[in-house]
Design a protein around this motif. Structure first.
Motif, PDB file in Angstrom:
ATOM      1  N   THR A   4      -0.680  -9.053  -1.270  1.00  0.00           N
ATOM      2  CA  THR A   4      -1.101  -7.695  -0.936  1.00  0.00           C
ATOM      3  C   THR A   4      -1.475  -7.582   0.537  1.00  0.00           C
ATOM      4  N   TYR A   7       1.616  -7.684   2.616  1.00  0.00           N
ATOM      5  CA  TYR A   7       2.314  -6.406   2.434  1.00  0.00           C
ATOM      6  C   TYR A   7       1.648  -5.322   3.286  1.00  0.00           C
ATOM      7  N   ALA A   8       0.311  -5.276   3.261  1.00  0.00           N
ATOM      8  CA  ALA A   8      -0.435  -4.284   4.046  1.00  0.00           C
ATOM      9  C   ALA A   8      -0.197  -4.481   5.539  1.00  0.00           C
ATOM     10  N   ALA A 139       6.287  -1.641  -3.310  1.00  0.00           N
ATOM     11  CA  ALA A 139       4.936  -1.730  -3.874  1.00  0.00           C
ATOM     12  C   ALA A 139       5.028  -1.828  -5.391  1.00  0.00           C
ATOM     13  N   LYS A 144      -0.971  -2.563  -4.371  1.00  0.00           N
ATOM     14  CA  LYS A 144      -0.099  -2.388  -3.213  1.00  0.00           C
ATOM     15  C   LYS A 144       0.115  -0.909  -2.904  1.00  0.00           C
TER      16      LYS A 144
END
Length: 211
Positions: A4, A7-8, A139, A144
């Motif tokens: 996560t 991903y962010a 996501a 997410k």
């Protein structure tokens, strides 16, 4: 959790690069140089809020809208290129510098430029819209999705802060500095417009005339 976080981070770097608030700031300064600090701040706030909700809307429904209307991202690039080119031509000829906004027209002027061209397509352009769709598809968990919305909000807040700080830069540059900067940025905007236009036109022509 590591997935996560990475991903962010990817969402932040991609959106910040595509939105490019530092590149938007000189154009924002030029278009709002005749406004007082309060109206300039209002313009920046409204532009970032409109851009935020537009990007979020595309994240959740962009693919569906594109399919329903038969619209391609390349078409967005072509139209965005035309808008940028016309705006850049006005800036290059310093037409915007000669337009004095009357007191009774300030509210209408702020509403107009905060939505178009500042929010769309400058802050929320074809790249940001496409990125929102792609990132939402990636996501695969609720966390997410929440991270995506939170990071977009963070980028918009950072964009607002950068545009807000332009008020101090305008005072430092003065009238001559603003005119010189506007002409220079007009040339750059026209170059960006050409890149936008042909990056969208190329794939369209390839689809019409396949080799």
């Amino acid at each position: 959790m590591d997935g996560t976080l990475s991903y962010a981070l990817l969402v932040f770097t991609s959106f910040f690069t595509l939105i490019n608030p530092l590149g938007t700031m000189p154009i924002f300064m030029t278009m709002t140089k005749d406004l007082d600090v309060a109206n300039r701040t209002k313009t920046a706030r409204k532009a970032t809020i409109v851009a935020f909700f537009t990007i979020v809307a595309f994240a959740f429904s962009g693919q569906l809208l594109f399919s329903f209307f038969g619209i391609s991202v390349n078409s967005f690039r072509v139209v965005g290129g035309i808008i940028f080119f016309l705006m850049g031509m006005d800036m290059l000829q310093a037409r915007l510098a000669r337009v004095k906004v009357q007191d009774e027209e300030v509210k209408s002027y702020v509403n107009d430029i905060s939505i178009t061209p500042l929010a769309i397509p400058m802050i929320c352009g074809p790249g940001a819209m496409t990125n929102a769709i792609v990132m939402m598809e990636d996501a695969d968990t609720t966390i997410k999705k929440v991270a995506l919305i939170a990071v977009i909000a963070g980028v918009m807040l950072l964009t607002y802060i950068i545009l807000f700080s332009s008020s101090k830069i305008i005072k430092l540059l003065g009238e001559t500095g603003n005119t010189v900067m506007m002409r220079l940025m007009g040339l750059i905007v026209m170059v960006i417009a050409v890149e936008f236009f042909f990056s969208g036109l190329g794939p369209i022509l390839q689809g019409i005339f396949p080799q």
